[in-house]
Enzyme design. Structure first.
Site, short mmCIF file in Angstrom:
data_model
loop_
_atom_site.label_atom_id
_atom_site.label_comp_id
_atom_site.label_asym_id
_atom_site.label_seq_id
_atom_site.Cartn_x
_atom_site.Cartn_y
_atom_site.Cartn_z
N GLU A 64 0.83 -1.21 0.00
CA GLU A 64 0.00 0.00 0.00
C GLU A 64 0.86 1.26 0.00
O GLU A 64 1.93 1.30 0.61
CB GLU A 64 -0.88 0.01 1.25
CG GLU A 64 -1.85 -1.14 1.29
CD GLU A 64 -2.46 -1.38 2.67
OE1 GLU A 64 -3.62 -1.82 2.71
OE2 GLU A 64 -1.79 -1.15 3.69
N LYS A 77 3.74 6.90 2.99
CA LYS A 77 4.35 5.68 3.53
C LYS A 77 4.13 4.55 2.54
O LYS A 77 3.05 4.46 1.94
CB LYS A 77 3.74 5.32 4.89
CG LYS A 77 4.31 4.04 5.50
CD LYS A 77 3.90 3.85 6.94
CE LYS A 77 2.57 3.15 7.07
NZ LYS A 77 2.25 2.81 8.47
N THR A 92 5.32 -9.52 9.18
CA THR A 92 4.03 -9.35 8.51
C THR A 92 3.95 -7.94 7.89
O THR A 92 3.49 -7.77 6.77
CB THR A 92 2.87 -9.52 9.53
OG1 THR A 92 2.93 -10.86 10.04
CG2 THR A 92 1.52 -9.28 8.89
N ARG A 120 3.54 4.31 16.00
CA ARG A 120 2.43 5.23 15.70
C ARG A 120 1.07 4.53 15.80
O ARG A 120 0.07 5.13 16.24
CB ARG A 120 2.61 5.95 14.37
CG ARG A 120 2.28 5.18 13.07
CD ARG A 120 0.77 5.13 12.79
NE ARG A 120 0.43 4.92 11.42
CZ ARG A 120 -0.26 3.87 10.95
NH1 ARG A 120 -0.62 2.88 11.74
NH2 ARG A 120 -0.58 3.82 9.66
N ALA A 147 4.15 -8.98 16.52
CA ALA A 147 5.10 -7.87 16.48
C ALA A 147 4.54 -6.57 17.09
O ALA A 147 5.27 -5.81 17.71
CB ALA A 147 5.53 -7.62 15.03
N GLN A 148 3.26 -6.31 16.93
CA GLN A 148 2.70 -5.04 17.41
C GLN A 148 2.38 -5.06 18.90
O GLN A 148 2.13 -4.01 19.51
CB GLN A 148 1.39 -4.68 16.66
CG GLN A 148 1.43 -4.80 15.14
CD GLN A 148 2.38 -3.81 14.50
OE1 GLN A 148 2.47 -2.65 14.90
NE2 GLN A 148 3.13 -4.26 13.50
N THR A 209 -4.52 -9.48 15.58
CA THR A 209 -4.15 -10.75 14.96
C THR A 209 -3.91 -10.53 13.47
O THR A 209 -4.29 -9.50 12.91
CB THR A 209 -5.27 -11.79 15.16
OG1 THR A 209 -6.43 -11.36 14.45
CG2 THR A 209 -5.61 -11.95 16.63
N ASP A 235 -7.85 -4.96 8.70
CA ASP A 235 -7.40 -3.74 8.03
C ASP A 235 -7.24 -3.90 6.53
O ASP A 235 -6.46 -3.20 5.90
CB ASP A 235 -6.10 -3.22 8.67
CG ASP A 235 -4.96 -4.24 8.59
OD1 ASP A 235 -5.21 -5.37 8.12
OD2 ASP A 235 -3.83 -3.90 8.97
N SER A 300 -9.73 0.28 13.85
CA SER A 300 -8.47 0.88 13.35
C SER A 300 -8.01 0.20 12.06
O SER A 300 -8.00 -1.03 11.97
CB SER A 300 -7.39 0.71 14.43
OG SER A 300 -6.12 0.92 13.90
P1 NAD Z 1 2.16 -10.72 13.56
O1 NAD Z 1 1.98 -11.69 12.42
O2 NAD Z 1 3.51 -10.43 14.08
O3 NAD Z 1 1.26 -11.22 14.82
C1 NAD Z 1 -0.06 -11.65 14.70
C2 NAD Z 1 -0.33 -12.63 15.83
O4 NAD Z 1 -1.73 -12.98 15.79
C3 NAD Z 1 0.45 -13.94 15.72
O5 NAD Z 1 1.22 -14.15 16.89
C4 NAD Z 1 -0.64 -15.01 15.55
O6 NAD Z 1 -0.32 -16.24 16.13
C5 NAD Z 1 -1.83 -14.34 16.23
N1 NAD Z 1 -3.15 -14.86 15.87
C6 NAD Z 1 -3.61 -15.20 14.63
N2 NAD Z 1 -4.88 -15.64 14.74
C7 NAD Z 1 -5.23 -15.58 16.06
C8 NAD Z 1 -6.40 -15.89 16.80
N3 NAD Z 1 -7.47 -16.41 16.21
N4 NAD Z 1 -6.40 -15.67 18.14
C9 NAD Z 1 -5.30 -15.18 18.77
N5 NAD Z 1 -4.15 -14.88 18.12
C10 NAD Z 1 -4.11 -15.08 16.78
O7 NAD Z 1 1.43 -9.39 13.07
P2 NAD Z 1 1.61 -7.89 13.66
O8 NAD Z 1 2.70 -7.18 12.96
O9 NAD Z 1 1.58 -7.95 15.14
O10 NAD Z 1 0.25 -7.25 13.13
C11 NAD Z 1 -0.99 -7.69 13.68
C12 NAD Z 1 -2.12 -7.16 12.83
O11 NAD Z 1 -2.17 -5.73 12.94
C13 NAD Z 1 -1.96 -7.47 11.34
O12 NAD Z 1 -3.20 -7.93 10.87
C14 NAD Z 1 -1.58 -6.13 10.72
O13 NAD Z 1 -2.03 -6.02 9.39
C15 NAD Z 1 -2.33 -5.19 11.65
N6 NAD Z 1 -1.81 -3.82 11.70
C16 NAD Z 1 -2.72 -2.82 11.74
C17 NAD Z 1 -2.30 -1.51 11.83
C18 NAD Z 1 -3.30 -0.41 11.95
O14 NAD Z 1 -2.94 0.76 11.88
N7 NAD Z 1 -4.56 -0.72 12.18
C19 NAD Z 1 -0.93 -1.21 11.85
C20 NAD Z 1 -0.02 -2.25 11.84
C21 NAD Z 1 -0.48 -3.57 11.77
#
Ligand code: NAD
Length: 348
Positions: A64, A77, A92, A120, A147-148, A209, A235, A300
């Protein structure tokens, strides 16, 4: 090749420099600083160019571009979202971004944004929860411990004053990693064995997740009155986290409706389902939480203005730190029309 000193060099913040900057400021203090920049920019929302982000979808993920401008500064970005990446030892979400001077079009900052996006996103969650979470909220359920997750937990601590975080992930290793990383945070960290257990006594529920699917991380029967849901992971089109009945029972708050209606959990609802824009809550034009037993939901997705605010914050903190490289990014001949002459001279 060395650069003559009068060249238009662009400061570049590498991952290493970003991490040093975060440590120098302090994670909690920087999350608070980012939240105040984001809040300031949301309060001048109408000034900005706004467009839903430009997404290129593939079977495995999405890439994106997220542009915006306040008329003086332009920012964008580049960000990806590939839930399957962690299986191959990759992130991810990764990102980088740029600020430019609208007057000349010249870039003024290039930065890594994988760390900065986590910061952020968390700062935005904390800021929004400060407006919407029930008064005195002290406990958060953290569903998805990837990671988040530490950033989300620390932002709720630094910005909203929570004291306890209750962790749940389908991968016990992720929960263990998150608990370990938060061990010295001052938060009371509780490892849970189900989403239901994680939500016991929580006033804030964060879902974070990653799955390229319409998942049901939370079902209606799990959600009682008076909670604030901070839904981060839904998202993208076809990527949601919440059962539709939760959406129907909640007062829904979003960043930018034209983007969230495509990408957020509300993609499950009618296109005219009422939502409140967060900038209106922050300016006082719309109410936030109206009663103690209301369910508030921040759907979000991440909007360009938050990245713009984050880059603006980093630019303002860089002065005097030396935490950047100067990049020879722009061909900028002394005689502006002699671009070819510059090329010829380089051969000599
Ligand atoms: P990541 O892959 O590091 O972590 C995701 C975690 O979710 C994993 O540990 C996985 O095992 C767990 N998971 C998957 N299904 C699950 C379930 N049913 N129950 C419990 N846990 C479950 O990803 P990340 O970098 O932490 O990002 C998480 C999400 O946040 C992603 O979907 C990403 O797109 C989204 N994100 C959104 C924004 C925003 O601004 N809204 C910004 C960054 C990331």
């Amino acid at each position: 090749m060395t650069n003559p000193s009068d060249k238009a060099l662009v400061p570049f913040v590498s991952v290493d420099h970003m991490m040093q900057l975060i440590h120098r400021i302090g994670v909690g203090k920087m999350l608070q600083g980012l939240a105040s920049y984001i809040e300031a920019d949301f309060k001048r929302w109408e000034l900005f160019d706004k467009t839903p982000r430009i997404a290129s979808h593939s079977a495995e993920g999405v890439i994106e571009l997220m542009p915006t401008s306040d008329g003086e500064v332009y920012g964008f970005k580049y960000v990806n979202g590939h839930p399957k990446n962690t299986r191959d030892g990759l992130q991810t979400v990764t990102a980088f971004g740029l600020l430019a001077d609208v007057g000349t079009g010249y870039p003024v900052l290039l930065s890594e944004m994988t760390m900065l996006t986590a910061m952020r996103t968390a700062a935005t969650s904390g800021l929004v929860a400060r407006y919407l979470a029930p008064k005195g909220a002290q406990t958060m359920a953290m569903i998805g411990n990837g990671a988040q997750s530490e950033f989300q937990s620390l932002a709720m601590q630094a910005i909203c004053g929570i004291r306890t975080v209750r962790l749940w992930d389908i991968d016990a290793g992720a929960t263990e990693k998150c608990a370990r990383n938060l061990a010295e945070s001052g938060l009371d960290v509780v490892r849970c064995t189900s989403a239901e257990e994680a939500m016991e006594g929580a006033q804030i529920i964060t879902t974070c997740t990653a799955d390229k699917a319409c998942a049901t991380i939370l079902t209606g029967n799990m959600i009682g009155p008076g909670v604030h849901i901070n839904a981060i992971g839904g998202d993208c089109p076809g990527k949601t986290e919440l059962a539709a009945d939760i959406l129907h029972r909640s007062e829904i708050f979003v960043e930018y409706p034209p983007q969230t209606r495509i990408e957020g959990d509300i993609q499950q609802l009618d296109p005219d389902h009422p939502v409140t824009e967060l900038w209106q809550v922050m300016t006082g034009a719309a109410p936030g939480r109206r009663s103690a037993d209301q369910i508030t939901l921040f759907d979000s997705v991440g909007f360009a203005i938050e990245d713009f605010s984050a880059l603006r914050y980093v630019r303002d903190q860089l002065t005097g730190t030396g935490l950047y490289h100067e990049l020879d990014l722009l061909a900028d001949p002394d005689e502006p029309r002699d671009l070819y002459g510059m090329l010829q001279r380089a051969r000599a």
